[in-house]
Design an enzyme around this catalytic site. Structure first.
Site, mmCIF file in Angstrom:
data_model
loop_
_atom_site.group_PDB
_atom_site.id
_atom_site.type_symbol
_atom_site.label_atom_id
_atom_site.label_comp_id
_atom_site.label_asym_id
_atom_site.label_seq_id
_atom_site.Cartn_x
_atom_site.Cartn_y
_atom_site.Cartn_z
ATOM 1 C CG LEU A 202 -1.782 1.200 1.500
ATOM 2 C CD1 LEU A 202 -2.794 1.402 0.376
ATOM 3 C CD2 LEU A 202 -2.496 1.065 2.851
ATOM 4 C CG HIS A 203 3.334 2.407 -3.029
ATOM 5 N ND1 HIS A 203 3.074 1.157 -3.540
ATOM 6 C CD2 HIS A 203 3.657 3.178 -4.095
ATOM 7 C CE1 HIS A 203 3.260 1.167 -4.843
ATOM 8 N NE2 HIS A 203 3.604 2.372 -5.224
ATOM 9 N NE ARG A 204 -0.437 2.955 -7.944
ATOM 10 C CZ ARG A 204 0.524 3.098 -8.856
ATOM 11 N NH1 ARG A 204 0.680 4.234 -9.492
ATOM 12 N NH2 ARG A 204 1.320 2.081 -9.127
#
Length: 354
Positions: A202-204
């Site tokens: 999870l990083h966007r």
């Protein structure tokens, strides 16, 4: 021929590892590497050079932080100075990051030919900075190394068939890397869970910078961890800060960012991949794992078409329901969607022939 390669982020390190090796094996090519510093955490940068055997960069610019415009502008100025000094015959860029665009623009303004690896991908969402980067990079490149037929078709629709450029479907270098390093995969230090966990990334920005989307995703992860299978989340530093800022609490198995060999190990043993990454969607496929993608669009539409991937956006109920339904399902690469692991060799051969 002298090639100036520009990298700066995790996916580019992985791609460069196999292409640089193919360049050496091909002969007749020399390579100079610039690392822009876009990923500056040691666990997300230096470890990839150590693990993957990438030659240490000739230049490390340490440009990170700030807005997209600020970062890209600083990279553009400093990369240009290296190009003026080295005078390469060609510049090679990867993917869709700010480093990609800065390198391509600097080269184009100096009339140095640009080859773009992973050209032609489109999410059709211009709110994503990556979409802007990849479109502009394609426009100033004269060799477009596409990973899939879909990417070739995208460029054809945009008129590239009528331009003085080479559009080549060479396959995806990420598959080359996955196959090469699969036998060297190692467990993250201290990892003790049994197989079948839900591997999550999870990083966007579209998720981490939107409080409502982030809250829904964190809620889904906590529910999946409690009701379906343990959720393993290698947590990006920026995501960690966003979660803390939003006052959210993660009740999952959080680990520090992992190196590529550890990521492969996790992919080999998980029961499903839940991600908002572009590259991880493909990596899941390479290792026969179903992917559930927390985005509204994907560049890898062929994975949707063959049923290997599902888009769930940031809808908490949809994320939980889809993961519950798909957990443990296997997928097979029946059509060699990504070239069968020979993309880097094809790229090096073509560059050598120019």
């Amino acid at each position: 021929m002298s090639i100036l390669t520009i990298i700066g982020a995790r996916p580019q390190f992985i791609k460069a590892s196999v292409v640089s090796r193919a360049i050496v094996a091909q002969g007749g090519l020399s390579e100079i590497i610039i690392h822009t510093g876009q990923h500056f955490d040691a666990n997300m940068s230096d470890i990839f050079f150590d693990q993957l055997g990438i030659p240490r960069p000739n230049y490390k610019l340490d440009i990170h932080g700030g807005s997209h415009g600020e970062m890209t502008g600083r990279m553009l100025a400093e990369v240009e100075q290296v190009m003026l000094k080295e005078k390469p015959d060609r510049v090679l860029v990867y993917g869709d990051t700010n480093s990609t665009l800065a390198g391509a623009l600097a080269a184009a303004k100096l009339h140095i030919p640009v080859a773009h690896i992973e050209a032609g991908l489109r999410s059709f969402n211009m709110c994503m900075p990556e979409e802007v980067n990849r479109i502009l990079t394609d426009q100033v490149s004269d060799i477009l190394f596409c990973p899939t037929k879909t990417a070739v078709d995208n460029l054809a629709r945009e008129g590239f068939s009528d331009k003085p450029v080479q559009v080549l479907n060479v396959g995806d270098v990420m598959q080359d890397s996955a196959l090469f390093f699969a036998q060297r995969a190692t467990a993250p230090r201290g990892f003790h869970l049994s197989d079948g966990f839900v591997l999550t990334t999870l990083h966007r920005a579209e998720n981490t910078d939107d409080p409502a989307r982030l809250a829904a995703i964190v809620g889904a992860l906590n529910t999946i961890h409690a009701t379906v299978a343990p959720v393993v989340l290698p947590l990006h530093p920026r995501t960690r800060m966003a979660i803390a800022k939003a006052g959210l609490s993660l009740d999952v198995y959080v680990v520090e960012p992992v190196g590529y060999l550890e990521m492969i190990w996790l992919l080999q043993r998980c029961g499903l991949v839940l991600t908002d990454s572009g590259g991880v969607q493909k990596e899941a496929f390479f290792f026969g794992k179903t992917c559930v993608t927390m985005r509204d669009q994907t560049e890898w539409v062929e994975l949707i078409d063959v049923g290997a991937n599902e888009l769930v956006g940031a809808d908490q109920a949809n994320i939980v329901a889809t993961v519950t339904r798909r957990h443990g399902q296997k997928v097979e690469d029946q059509h060699q969607l990504y070239g069968g692991g020979q993309a880097a060799e094809r790229i090096a051969q073509y560059l050598s022939s120019r």
